[in-house]
Design a protein around this motif. Structure first.
Motif, PDB file in Angstrom:
ATOM      1  N   GLU A 115      45.422  36.029  36.664  1.00 27.28           N
ATOM      2  CA  GLU A 115      44.286  36.713  36.043  1.00 27.28           C
ATOM      3  C   GLU A 115      42.967  36.111  36.503  1.00 27.28           C
ATOM      4  O   GLU A 115      41.931  36.785  36.512  1.00 27.28           O
ATOM      5  CB  GLU A 115      44.400  36.620  34.511  1.00 27.28           C
ATOM      6  CG  GLU A 115      45.571  37.404  33.940  1.00 27.28           C
ATOM      7  CD  GLU A 115      45.646  37.282  32.429  1.00 27.28           C
ATOM      8  OE1 GLU A 115      44.662  36.825  31.830  1.00 27.28           O
ATOM      9  OE2 GLU A 115      46.691  37.654  31.859  1.00 27.28           O
ATOM     10  N   THR A 116      43.015  34.838  36.888  1.00 26.82           N
ATOM     11  CA  THR A 116      41.790  34.157  37.324  1.00 26.82           C
ATOM     12  C   THR A 116      41.486  34.380  38.807  1.00 26.82           C
ATOM     13  O   THR A 116      40.477  33.896  39.313  1.00 26.82           O
ATOM     14  CB  THR A 116      41.930  32.649  37.068  1.00 26.82           C
ATOM     15  OG1 THR A 116      43.134  32.179  37.686  1.00 26.82           O
ATOM     16  CG2 THR A 116      42.004  32.349  35.575  1.00 26.82           C
ATOM     17  N   GLU A 117      42.366  35.113  39.509  1.00 27.07           N
ATOM     18  CA  GLU A 117      42.198  35.335  40.945  1.00 27.07           C
ATOM     19  C   GLU A 117      41.374  36.609  41.184  1.00 27.07           C
ATOM     20  O   GLU A 117      41.840  37.725  40.944  1.00 27.07           O
ATOM     21  CB  GLU A 117      43.569  35.453  41.626  1.00 27.07           C
ATOM     22  CG  GLU A 117      43.534  35.801  43.094  1.00 27.07           C
ATOM     23  CD  GLU A 117      42.747  34.807  43.920  1.00 27.07           C
ATOM     24  OE1 GLU A 117      41.767  35.239  44.579  1.00 27.07           O
ATOM     25  OE2 GLU A 117      43.080  33.610  43.908  1.00 27.07           O
ATOM     26  N   ALA A 118      40.142  36.425  41.657  1.00 23.60           N
ATOM     27  CA  ALA A 118      39.232  37.565  41.842  1.00 23.60           C
ATOM     28  C   ALA A 118      39.593  38.403  43.069  1.00 23.60           C
ATOM     29  O   ALA A 118      39.405  39.624  43.085  1.00 23.60           O
ATOM     30  CB  ALA A 118      37.790  37.067  41.966  1.00 23.60           C
ATOM     31  N   SER A 119      40.121  37.769  44.109  1.00 27.36           N
ATOM     32  CA  SER A 119      40.396  38.490  45.361  1.00 27.36           C
ATOM     33  C   SER A 119      41.764  39.173  45.395  1.00 27.36           C
ATOM     34  O   SER A 119      42.103  39.855  46.364  1.00 27.36           O
ATOM     35  CB  SER A 119      40.289  37.519  46.550  1.00 27.36           C
ATOM     36  OG  SER A 119      41.236  36.477  46.419  1.00 27.36           O
ATOM     37  N   GLY A 120      42.556  39.004  44.347  1.00 32.92           N
ATOM     38  CA  GLY A 120      43.848  39.687  44.279  1.00 32.92           C
ATOM     39  C   GLY A 120      44.941  39.065  45.116  1.00 32.92           C
ATOM     40  O   GLY A 120      45.942  39.724  45.418  1.00 32.92           O
ATOM     41  N   ARG A 121      44.790  37.805  45.516  1.00 27.80           N
ATOM     42  CA  ARG A 121      45.825  37.144  46.323  1.00 27.80           C
ATOM     43  C   ARG A 121      47.009  36.732  45.456  1.00 27.80           C
ATOM     44  O   ARG A 121      46.848  36.339  44.310  1.00 27.80           O
ATOM     45  CB  ARG A 121      45.253  35.908  47.015  1.00 27.80           C
ATOM     46  CG  ARG A 121      44.249  36.210  48.124  1.00 27.80           C
ATOM     47  CD  ARG A 121      43.778  34.916  48.767  1.00 27.80           C
ATOM     48  NE  ARG A 121      43.195  34.014  47.765  1.00 27.80           N
ATOM     49  CZ  ARG A 121      42.878  32.744  48.001  1.00 27.80           C
ATOM     50  NH1 ARG A 121      43.130  32.215  49.193  1.00 27.80           N
ATOM     51  NH2 ARG A 121      42.350  31.991  47.058  1.00 27.80           N
ATOM     52  N   ILE A 122      48.200  36.791  46.052  1.00 28.70           N
ATOM     53  CA  ILE A 122      49.408  36.362  45.349  1.00 28.70           C
ATOM     54  C   ILE A 122      49.531  34.849  45.431  1.00 28.70           C
ATOM     55  O   ILE A 122      49.419  34.264  46.505  1.00 28.70           O
ATOM     56  CB  ILE A 122      50.663  37.031  45.956  1.00 28.70           C
ATOM     57  CG1 ILE A 122      50.621  38.553  45.727  1.00 28.70           C
ATOM     58  CG2 ILE A 122      51.941  36.442  45.357  1.00 28.70           C
ATOM     59  CD1 ILE A 122      51.741  39.305  46.396  1.00 28.70           C
ATOM     60  N   HIS A 123      49.762  34.220  44.286  1.00 27.06           N
ATOM     61  CA  HIS A 123      49.952  32.774  44.231  1.00 27.06           C
ATOM     62  C   HIS A 123      51.418  32.458  43.927  1.00 27.06           C
ATOM     63  O   HIS A 123      52.070  33.179  43.186  1.00 27.06           O
ATOM     64  CB  HIS A 123      49.073  32.151  43.137  1.00 27.06           C
ATOM     65  CG  HIS A 123      47.633  32.056  43.506  1.00 27.06           C
ATOM     66  ND1 HIS A 123      46.901  30.892  43.368  1.00 27.06           N
ATOM     67  CD2 HIS A 123      46.778  32.982  44.010  1.00 27.06           C
ATOM     68  CE1 HIS A 123      45.645  31.108  43.772  1.00 27.06           C
ATOM     69  NE2 HIS A 123      45.555  32.372  44.152  1.00 27.06           N
ATOM     70  N   THR A 124      51.890  31.367  44.486  1.00 30.75           N
ATOM     71  CA  THR A 124      53.241  30.883  44.178  1.00 30.75           C
ATOM     72  C   THR A 124      53.118  29.622  43.323  1.00 30.75           C
ATOM     73  O   THR A 124      52.425  28.683  43.708  1.00 30.75           O
ATOM     74  CB  THR A 124      54.028  30.563  45.456  1.00 30.75           C
ATOM     75  OG1 THR A 124      54.136  31.746  46.250  1.00 30.75           O
ATOM     76  CG2 THR A 124      55.429  30.059  45.120  1.00 30.75           C
ATOM     77  N   SER A 125      53.783  29.642  42.165  1.00 35.49           N
ATOM     78  CA  SER A 125      53.735  28.491  41.256  1.00 35.49           C
ATOM     79  C   SER A 125      55.153  28.079  40.879  1.00 35.49           C
ATOM     80  O   SER A 125      56.061  28.909  40.840  1.00 35.49           O
ATOM     81  CB  SER A 125      52.949  28.835  39.990  1.00 35.49           C
ATOM     82  OG  SER A 125      51.641  29.258  40.314  1.00 35.49           O
ATOM     83  N   THR A 126      55.309  26.791  40.609  1.00 34.37           N
ATOM     84  CA  THR A 126      56.633  26.289  40.216  1.00 34.37           C
ATOM     85  C   THR A 126      56.562  25.528  38.905  1.00 34.37           C
ATOM     86  O   THR A 126      55.534  24.945  38.558  1.00 34.37           O
ATOM     87  CB  THR A 126      57.227  25.371  41.298  1.00 34.37           C
ATOM     88  OG1 THR A 126      56.359  24.244  41.485  1.00 34.37           O
ATOM     89  CG2 THR A 126      57.427  26.100  42.610  1.00 34.37           C
TER      90      THR A 126
END
Length: 298
Positions: free
Chosen positions: A185-196
Motif C-alpha cells: 500500500e505504501t508503494e506509489a509506483s506499483g512495483r511488486i515487492h517480495t517479503s519473507t
C-alpha cells in the motif's frame, strides 16, 4: 491387524478402570498420564467396536438368507453391512498409523518479519491474524506471550500459544519461511515487492525431561510495552531468558506478574530446547544412514 486391535481394546478397558481409581486420581501426575493414554486410544477403540457390531449384523443376515421369507431383506442387510465393513477397515488402518506423540499438544508459535522491512512486518501481522482466526474456528484458546509492533500496524515479531486438542498436529507443518509477492500500500509506483517471514511452531512440552542448569541462564527484566507506549507497566515485569550454551532467547510480557512471565518464558525455553534436541537426533540418524542415492544405471 485385528490381534493388535484386541490388545488396544484390552488396554483401553484397563485404563478406563485406572482413571476411575481414587488412589490414581489423587496422584495427579499419574492420573494425567493415564488420561492422555486413554484419550489417544478412544477413537480407534470406538471404531473397532463399530466394526464388531456391523460384523455381527452381517453374520446374522447371512444366516437369515436361508429363510425364504427373510431372504430378500437378509441379502440387502448382508451386502449393506459388507460395504460398511470395508469402509471401516480402511478407517481402522488409518487410525493405526503411529502418531507423533506431540500431535495433541498445545503449540507455541513464533512469527518474525524477515526480508522486506515494513512490508515484511505487515505480512507477519497477516499471518498472525490468519492463525488466530483459524484457532477461533477450531474453538481453541489463544494467549499472546510476547509482541513487538510497528507504528503502522505491522509486527516485527510475535509469540503466542494456541491451546486445544490436536493443535500441534494441524499446525506443525507451518514451520519455515513464508514468502509473499505483492504491491504494498505504501508503494506509489506499483512495483511488486517480495517479503519473507519466518514461522516456528513448537509443541508445549511438560512431561519430558529437559535438563536446564540455572547457571546457564541469563535472565533480564524490562518494562512491557506496545506500539506508541500502550500497555506500559510501571514495574519491570517482562522477562527475557537467554540460554547461554545454545544462544536460545525467549521473552514474555503478557502477564502483569513477573513470576507468571518467568513461568511462561521457561515453558517456551523448554519447548525450544526439546525441539533442538529432536533436530539433533534426526541429524544423527541421517548421518548414520549415509548418503542416499537413487538406483539408476551407471
Amino acid at each position: 491387524m485385528f490381534d493388535k486391535l484386541e490388545e488396544i481394546e484390552k488396554k483401553y478397558v484397563d485404563l478406563t478402570a485406572k482413571i476411575s481409581d481414587p488412589d490414581i486420581i489423587s496422584n495427579q501426575s499419574l492420573f494425567k498420564k493415564y488420561m492422555k493414554e486413554h484419550s489417544n486410544l478412544t477413537d480407534v477403540v470406538a471404531k473397532y467396536r463399530e466394526y464388531k457390531k456391523v460384523k455381527e449384523n452381517m453374520d446374522e443376515a447371512k444366516e437369515l438368507m436361508n429363510d425364504k421369507e427373510m431372504k430378500e431383506f437378509a441379502e440387502e442387510e448382508f451386502y449393506s453391512s459388507k460395504q460398511k465393513l470395508e469402509n471401516i477397515e480402511e478407517e481402522l488402518k488409518f487410525l493405526l498409523i503411529p502418531k507423533d506423540e506431540n500431535d495433541d499438544s498445545n503449540v507455541i508459535i513464533e512469527i518474525r518479519g524477515g526480508a522486506g522491512g515494513e512490508e515484511a512486518a505487515l505480512f507477519a501481522y497477516n499471518l498472525y491474524r490468519m492463525y488466530t482466526m483459524y484457532a477461533d474456528l477450531k474453538h481453541w484458546q489463544v494467549e499472546v506471550i510476547d509482541i513487538n509492533e510497528t507504528g503502522i500496524g505491522g509486527l516485527k515479531e510475535v509469540s503466542f500459544m494456541i491451546k486445544g486438542k490436536g493443535a500441534y498436529s494441524k499446525l506443525k507443518f507451518e514451520s519455515g519461511v513464508h514468502r509473499v509477492q505483492r504491491v504494498p500500500e505504501t508503494e506509489a509506483s506499483g512495483r511488486i515487492h517480495t517479503s519473507t517471514v519466518t514461522v516456528a511452531v513448537l509443541p508445549e512440552v511438560e512431561d519430558v525431561e529437559i535438563d536446564i542448569n540455572q547457571n546457564d541462564l541469563r535472565i533480564d527484566t524490562y518494562r512491557a510495552s506496545g506500539a506508541g507506549g500502550q500497555h506500559v507497566n510501571k514495574t519491570s515485569s517482562a522477562i527475557r531468558i537467554t540460554h547461554i550454551p545454545t544462544g536460545v532467547v525467549v521473552a514474555c510480557q503478557s502477564e502483569r506478574s513477573q513470576l507468571q512471565n518467568r513461568e511462561t518464558a521457561m515453558k517456551m525455553l523448554k519447548s525450544k530446547l526439546f525441539d533442538l534436541k529432536e533436530q539433533e537426533h534426526k541429524e544423527k540418524i541421517e548421518d548414520l544412514k549415509g548418503e542416499q542415492r537413487d538406483i539408476a544405471w551407471g
